[in-house]
Design a protein around this motif. Structure first.
Motif, PDB file in Angstrom:
ATOM      1  N   GLY A  84      40.166  71.088  55.688  1.00 26.81           N
ATOM      2  CA  GLY A  84      41.378  71.731  55.230  1.00 26.81           C
ATOM      3  C   GLY A  84      42.401  70.573  54.718  1.00 26.81           C
ATOM      4  O   GLY A  84      42.322  69.536  55.485  1.00 26.81           O
ATOM      5  N   THR A  85      43.257  70.932  54.193  1.00 28.27           N
ATOM      6  CA  THR A  85      44.478  70.270  53.871  1.00 28.27           C
ATOM      7  C   THR A  85      44.102  68.885  53.285  1.00 28.27           C
ATOM      8  O   THR A  85      44.729  67.745  53.963  1.00 28.27           O
ATOM      9  N   SER A  86      43.138  68.670  52.619  1.00 26.46           N
ATOM     10  CA  SER A  86      42.814  67.273  52.021  1.00 26.46           C
ATOM     11  C   SER A  86      42.152  67.336  50.683  1.00 26.46           C
ATOM     12  O   SER A  86      42.229  68.132  49.944  1.00 26.46           O
ATOM     13  N   THR A  87      42.345  65.871  50.239  1.00 24.69           N
ATOM     14  CA  THR A  87      41.860  65.516  48.947  1.00 24.69           C
ATOM     15  C   THR A  87      40.427  65.048  48.964  1.00 24.69           C
ATOM     16  O   THR A  87      40.140  63.813  49.657  1.00 24.69           O
ATOM     17  N   TYR A  88      39.659  65.343  48.101  1.00 25.35           N
ATOM     18  CA  TYR A  88      38.339  64.731  47.837  1.00 25.35           C
ATOM     19  C   TYR A  88      38.131  64.591  46.341  1.00 25.35           C
ATOM     20  O   TYR A  88      38.401  65.313  45.558  1.00 25.35           O
ATOM     21  N   VAL A  89      37.387  63.274  46.117  1.00 25.03           N
ATOM     22  CA  VAL A  89      36.859  63.101  44.759  1.00 25.03           C
ATOM     23  C   VAL A  89      35.263  63.495  45.156  1.00 25.03           C
ATOM     24  O   VAL A  89      34.668  63.040  46.150  1.00 25.03           O
ATOM     25  N   MET A  90      34.800  64.273  43.907  1.00 27.95           N
ATOM     26  CA  MET A  90      33.418  64.617  44.137  1.00 27.95           C
ATOM     27  C   MET A  90      32.784  64.350  42.984  1.00 27.95           C
ATOM     28  O   MET A  90      33.178  64.003  41.729  1.00 27.95           O
ATOM     29  N   GLU A  91      31.367  64.237  43.149  1.00 24.59           N
ATOM     30  CA  GLU A  91      30.487  63.816  41.921  1.00 24.59           C
ATOM     31  C   GLU A  91      28.896  64.475  42.006  1.00 24.59           C
ATOM     32  O   GLU A  91      28.284  64.373  43.324  1.00 24.59           O
ATOM     33  N   ALA A  92      28.666  65.519  41.405  1.00 24.78           N
ATOM     34  CA  ALA A  92      27.154  65.672  41.385  1.00 24.78           C
ATOM     35  C   ALA A  92      26.676  65.228  40.318  1.00 24.78           C
ATOM     36  O   ALA A  92      27.010  65.069  39.003  1.00 24.78           O
ATOM     37  N   ILE A  93      25.353  64.692  40.614  1.00 21.99           N
ATOM     38  CA  ILE A  93      24.377  64.173  39.682  1.00 21.99           C
ATOM     39  C   ILE A  93      23.106  65.273  39.493  1.00 21.99           C
ATOM     40  O   ILE A  93      22.357  65.369  40.572  1.00 21.99           O
TER      41      ILE A  93
ATOM     42  N   ILE B 138      28.979  66.386  37.200  1.00 17.56           N
ATOM     43  CA  ILE B 138      30.193  67.323  37.561  1.00 17.56           C
ATOM     44  C   ILE B 138      30.810  66.416  38.431  1.00 17.56           C
ATOM     45  O   ILE B 138      30.425  66.030  39.190  1.00 17.56           O
ATOM     46  N   MET B 139      32.023  66.037  37.763  1.00 16.77           N
ATOM     47  CA  MET B 139      32.942  64.959  38.476  1.00 16.77           C
ATOM     48  C   MET B 139      34.395  65.609  38.621  1.00 16.77           C
ATOM     49  O   MET B 139      34.652  66.139  37.530  1.00 16.77           O
ATOM     50  N   GLY B 140      35.041  65.365  39.627  1.00 18.61           N
ATOM     51  CA  GLY B 140      36.511  65.808  39.917  1.00 18.61           C
ATOM     52  C   GLY B 140      37.011  65.604  41.093  1.00 18.61           C
ATOM     53  O   GLY B 140      36.541  65.031  41.982  1.00 18.61           O
ATOM     54  N   THR B 141      38.018  66.360  41.430  1.00 22.10           N
ATOM     55  CA  THR B 141      39.007  66.398  42.548  1.00 22.10           C
ATOM     56  C   THR B 141      39.378  67.797  42.939  1.00 22.10           C
ATOM     57  O   THR B 141      39.482  68.531  42.214  1.00 22.10           O
ATOM     58  N   ILE B 142      39.301  67.785  44.331  1.00 22.46           N
ATOM     59  CA  ILE B 142      39.603  69.063  44.892  1.00 22.46           C
ATOM     60  C   ILE B 142      40.674  68.691  45.939  1.00 22.46           C
ATOM     61  O   ILE B 142      40.522  67.851  46.545  1.00 22.46           O
ATOM     62  N   LEU B 143      41.752  69.391  46.049  1.00 24.25           N
ATOM     63  CA  LEU B 143      42.811  69.637  47.044  1.00 24.25           C
ATOM     64  C   LEU B 143      42.691  70.810  47.895  1.00 24.25           C
ATOM     65  O   LEU B 143      42.682  72.045  47.280  1.00 24.25           O
ATOM     66  N   THR B 144      42.005  70.742  49.236  1.00 21.94           N
ATOM     67  CA  THR B 144      41.594  71.914  49.906  1.00 21.94           C
ATOM     68  C   THR B 144      42.874  72.419  50.484  1.00 21.94           C
ATOM     69  O   THR B 144      43.630  71.757  50.997  1.00 21.94           O
ATOM     70  N   ALA B 145      43.073  73.793  50.766  1.00 23.19           N
ATOM     71  CA  ALA B 145      44.107  74.477  51.530  1.00 23.19           C
ATOM     72  C   ALA B 145      43.485  74.674  52.856  1.00 23.19           C
ATOM     73  O   ALA B 145      43.904  74.592  53.842  1.00 23.19           O
ATOM     74  N   VAL B 146      42.101  75.362  53.043  1.00 20.53           N
ATOM     75  CA  VAL B 146      41.452  75.801  54.023  1.00 20.53           C
ATOM     76  C   VAL B 146      39.894  75.190  53.928  1.00 20.53           C
ATOM     77  O   VAL B 146      39.438  75.274  53.050  1.00 20.53           O
TER      78      VAL B 146
END
Length: 146
Positions: free
Chosen positions: A36-45, A108-116
Protein backbone atom coordinates in the motif's frame (compact mmCIF):
# COMPACT_ATOMS: atom_id res chain seq x y z
CA UNK A 1 23.83 3.69 -0.57
CA UNK A 2 20.30 3.82 -1.88
CA UNK A 3 17.99 0.89 -1.09
CA UNK A 4 17.77 -1.64 -3.89
CA UNK A 5 14.22 -2.21 -5.10
CA UNK A 6 14.29 -5.54 -6.89
CA UNK A 7 11.48 -6.26 -9.35
CA UNK A 8 8.62 -8.57 -8.48
CA UNK A 9 8.47 -10.92 -11.48
CA UNK A 10 6.12 -13.76 -12.46
CA UNK A 11 5.67 -15.83 -15.62
CA UNK A 12 3.10 -18.11 -17.23
CA UNK A 13 4.11 -21.76 -16.93
CA UNK A 14 0.95 -23.29 -18.47
CA UNK A 15 -0.94 -21.97 -21.50
CA UNK A 16 -4.06 -20.00 -20.47
CA UNK A 17 -7.03 -20.63 -22.78
CA UNK A 18 -10.37 -18.87 -23.23
CA UNK A 19 -12.84 -20.83 -25.39
CA UNK A 20 -16.03 -19.04 -26.50
CA UNK A 21 -15.60 -16.85 -23.42
CA UNK A 22 -15.64 -13.03 -23.24
CA UNK A 23 -15.47 -12.84 -19.41
CA UNK A 24 -12.14 -11.37 -18.28
CA UNK A 25 -10.26 -13.68 -15.91
CA UNK A 26 -6.91 -13.68 -14.15
CA UNK A 27 -4.17 -15.24 -16.27
CA UNK A 28 -2.82 -18.07 -14.14
CA UNK A 29 0.62 -17.10 -12.86
CA UNK A 30 0.40 -13.37 -13.64
CA UNK A 31 -0.49 -11.92 -10.23
CA UNK A 32 1.69 -9.57 -8.22
CA UNK A 33 1.26 -8.59 -4.57
CA UNK A 34 1.80 -4.85 -4.16
CA UNK A 35 2.30 -2.85 -0.97
CA UNK A 36 0.00 0.00 0.00
CA UNK A 37 0.87 3.69 -0.35
CA UNK A 38 3.53 2.94 -2.97
CA UNK A 39 4.38 3.66 -6.59
CA UNK A 40 5.20 0.85 -9.01
CA UNK A 41 6.27 0.84 -12.63
CA UNK A 42 4.86 -2.29 -14.27
CA UNK A 43 5.21 -4.25 -17.49
CA UNK A 44 3.42 -7.30 -18.87
CA UNK A 45 4.74 -9.11 -21.95
CA UNK A 46 2.14 -11.45 -23.45
CA UNK A 47 2.53 -13.91 -26.31
CA UNK A 48 -0.98 -14.57 -27.61
CA UNK A 49 -2.51 -16.92 -30.17
CA UNK A 50 -6.01 -15.55 -30.80
CA UNK A 51 -8.88 -17.00 -32.74
CA UNK A 52 -9.45 -14.81 -35.84
CA UNK A 53 -13.12 -14.27 -34.86
CA UNK A 54 -12.74 -14.56 -31.08
CA UNK A 55 -9.84 -12.16 -30.77
CA UNK A 56 -8.28 -10.97 -27.53
CA UNK A 57 -8.92 -8.41 -24.78
CA UNK A 58 -7.07 -7.26 -21.68
CA UNK A 59 -7.22 -5.37 -18.40
CA UNK A 60 -5.39 -5.00 -15.11
CA UNK A 61 -7.45 -5.62 -11.97
CA UNK A 62 -7.24 -7.22 -8.54
CA UNK A 63 -7.68 -6.60 -4.84
CA UNK A 64 -5.21 -3.69 -4.77
CA UNK A 65 -6.73 -0.21 -4.41
CA UNK A 66 -5.21 2.34 -6.76
CA UNK A 67 -5.17 6.03 -5.92
CA UNK A 68 -4.22 6.40 -9.60
CA UNK A 69 -3.14 4.19 -12.47
CA UNK A 70 -2.15 4.76 -16.07
CA UNK A 71 -1.24 1.96 -18.47
CA UNK A 72 -0.82 1.49 -22.19
CA UNK A 73 -1.91 -1.70 -23.97
CA UNK A 74 -0.17 -2.29 -27.31
CA UNK A 75 -0.75 -5.38 -29.44
CA UNK A 76 1.21 -5.99 -32.60
CA UNK A 77 0.15 -8.55 -35.21
CA UNK A 78 3.05 -10.87 -35.99
CA UNK A 79 1.67 -11.42 -39.51
CA UNK A 80 1.04 -7.80 -40.58
CA UNK A 81 3.41 -5.97 -38.19
CA UNK A 82 0.51 -3.57 -37.51
CA UNK A 83 -0.61 -2.20 -34.16
CA UNK A 84 -4.00 -3.84 -33.66
CA UNK A 85 -4.50 -2.40 -30.16
CA UNK A 86 -3.06 0.93 -29.04
CA UNK A 87 -5.01 2.06 -25.96
CA UNK A 88 -4.28 4.08 -22.82
CA UNK A 89 -6.33 3.11 -19.75
CA UNK A 90 -6.61 5.10 -16.51
CA UNK A 91 -8.63 2.81 -14.24
CA UNK A 92 -8.41 -0.71 -12.88
CA UNK A 93 -10.72 -2.99 -14.91
CA UNK A 94 -10.67 -0.71 -17.96
CA UNK A 95 -10.69 -2.93 -21.03
CA UNK A 96 -9.44 -2.94 -24.59
CA UNK A 97 -9.63 -5.66 -27.21
CA UNK A 98 -9.62 -6.58 -30.87
CA UNK A 99 -10.59 -9.41 -33.20
CA UNK A 100 -8.96 -10.34 -36.50
CA UNK A 101 -5.28 -10.70 -35.64
CA UNK A 102 -4.17 -14.21 -34.68
CA UNK A 103 -0.52 -14.32 -33.57
CA UNK A 104 0.06 -11.21 -31.47
CA UNK A 105 2.62 -9.70 -29.13
CA UNK A 106 0.96 -7.61 -26.41
CA UNK A 107 2.69 -5.33 -23.93
CA UNK A 108 1.03 -3.55 -21.04
CA UNK A 109 3.18 -0.84 -19.52
CA UNK A 110 2.34 1.73 -16.89
CA UNK A 111 2.48 3.10 -13.39
CA UNK A 112 0.24 2.50 -10.39
CA UNK A 113 0.07 4.51 -7.17
CA UNK A 114 -1.41 2.17 -4.59
CA UNK A 115 -3.63 3.28 -1.72
CA UNK A 116 -4.24 -0.14 -0.13
CA UNK A 117 -2.08 -3.26 -0.57
CA UNK A 118 -3.38 -6.18 -2.62
CA UNK A 119 -2.91 -8.22 -5.75
CA UNK A 120 -2.66 -6.86 -9.27
CA UNK A 121 -3.58 -9.33 -12.01
CA UNK A 122 -3.30 -9.34 -15.78
CA UNK A 123 -6.70 -10.42 -17.08
CA UNK A 124 -7.57 -11.88 -20.48
CA UNK A 125 -10.65 -12.89 -22.47
CA UNK A 126 -11.98 -13.04 -25.99
CA UNK A 127 -13.41 -9.97 -27.69
CA UNK A 128 -16.12 -12.19 -29.28
CA UNK A 129 -17.16 -15.64 -28.00
CA UNK A 130 -15.68 -17.82 -30.76
CA UNK A 131 -13.03 -20.52 -30.94
CA UNK A 132 -10.10 -20.52 -28.53
CA UNK A 133 -7.71 -17.68 -27.75
CA UNK A 134 -4.63 -18.33 -25.60
CA UNK A 135 -1.94 -16.57 -23.60
CA UNK A 136 1.16 -18.67 -24.19
CA UNK A 137 3.83 -19.86 -21.79
CA UNK A 138 6.76 -17.56 -21.05
CA UNK A 139 4.49 -14.52 -20.96
CA UNK A 140 5.46 -12.41 -17.94
CA UNK A 141 4.45 -9.62 -15.57
CA UNK A 142 6.72 -7.50 -13.40
CA UNK A 143 6.61 -4.44 -11.22
CA UNK A 144 9.33 -2.37 -9.63
CA UNK A 145 8.66 -0.17 -6.61
CA UNK A 146 10.04 3.31 -7.22
Amino acid sequence: GLPLNLPILVAVTAQFNKTTDTALANITGLALTLAGTSTYVMEAILFVDADAVGGHKYTLDGTVTASSIKYQVNSISNASNLNVINTRLTALAGTTGQAGATGVYTEIMGTILTAVAGTLNVQFAQQVASGTSSVLTQSSFQAIKV
